[in-house]
Write a protein that holds these residues in place. Structure first.
Motif, PDB file in Angstrom:
ATOM      1  N   UNK A 279       6.823  -5.071  -1.988  1.00  0.00           N
ATOM      2  CA  UNK A 279       5.905  -6.021  -1.365  1.00  0.00           C
ATOM      3  C   UNK A 279       5.359  -5.456  -0.060  1.00  0.00           C
ATOM      4  N   UNK A 280       4.063  -5.678   0.151  1.00  0.00           N
ATOM      5  CA  UNK A 280       3.408  -5.292   1.401  1.00  0.00           C
ATOM      6  C   UNK A 280       2.613  -6.489   1.912  1.00  0.00           C
ATOM      7  N   UNK A 281       2.198  -6.434   3.147  1.00  0.00           N
ATOM      8  CA  UNK A 281       1.362  -7.469   3.717  1.00  0.00           C
ATOM      9  C   UNK A 281      -0.090  -7.134   3.397  1.00  0.00           C
ATOM     10  N   UNK A 282      -0.779  -8.058   2.746  1.00  0.00           N
ATOM     11  CA  UNK A 282      -2.184  -7.854   2.422  1.00  0.00           C
ATOM     12  C   UNK A 282      -3.083  -8.193   3.594  1.00  0.00           C
ATOM     13  N   UNK A 283      -4.376  -7.945   3.446  1.00  0.00           N
ATOM     14  CA  UNK A 283      -5.328  -8.245   4.513  1.00  0.00           C
ATOM     15  C   UNK A 283      -5.418  -9.739   4.783  1.00  0.00           C
ATOM     16  N   UNK A 284      -4.966 -10.564   3.830  1.00  0.00           N
ATOM     17  CA  UNK A 284      -4.944 -12.015   3.997  1.00  0.00           C
ATOM     18  C   UNK A 284      -3.769 -12.475   4.858  1.00  0.00           C
ATOM     19  N   UNK A 285      -2.907 -11.524   5.236  1.00  0.00           N
ATOM     20  CA  UNK A 285      -1.657 -11.799   5.946  1.00  0.00           C
ATOM     21  C   UNK A 285      -0.626 -12.485   5.043  1.00  0.00           C
ATOM     22  N   UNK A 286      -0.865 -12.427   3.741  1.00  0.00           N
ATOM     23  CA  UNK A 286       0.108 -12.879   2.748  1.00  0.00           C
ATOM     24  C   UNK A 286       0.613 -11.646   2.012  1.00  0.00           C
ATOM     25  N   UNK A 287       1.799 -11.753   1.443  1.00  0.00           N
ATOM     26  CA  UNK A 287       2.383 -10.611   0.735  1.00  0.00           C
ATOM     27  C   UNK A 287       1.710 -10.397  -0.613  1.00  0.00           C
ATOM     28  N   UNK A 288       1.731  -9.160  -1.027  1.00  0.00           N
ATOM     29  CA  UNK A 288       1.325  -8.794  -2.374  1.00  0.00           C
ATOM     30  C   UNK A 288       2.372  -7.822  -2.899  1.00  0.00           C
TER      31      UNK A 288
END
Length: 92
Positions: free
Chosen positions: A18-27
């Motif tokens: 898992x990483x932090x997406x540009x939405x500031x939510x995880x992907x």
């Protein structure tokens, strides 16, 4: 390539990171535990969608793009998909 999570099925083992997406939510990026190839992603920002990495398909010709997403991240020399409608972020 985005598909509905309700119609998506995985056979075989995968690993996820898992990483932090540009939405500031995880992907979560799912990959093959043997060779490390990226297979698909499950972004929290769109919980009912799975993003499939087209390069992982046995027959990539089944992918017919309809638009380009995240064009704000495109390098100036990247003209691939420029004939398609483009969105700087995630499209509705």
């Amino acid at each position: 390539m985005g598909v509905s999570k309700s119609t998506f099925r995985v056979t075989g083992e995968t690993r996820a990171h898992a990483i932090m997406g540009s939405s500031q939510l995880k992907t979560a990026r799912h990959f093959c535990p043997t060779c490390g190839s990226l297979l698909f992603g499950t972004p929290e920002v769109i919980p009912d969608m799975v993003s499939i990495y087209v390069g992982s398909l046995d027959d990539p010709s089944v992918f017919q793009p309809e638009c380009s997403l995240f064009t704000c991240n495109r390098y100036h020399w990247d003209t691939s998909g420029s004939q398609l409608p483009g969105y700087e972020t995630m499209s509705d």
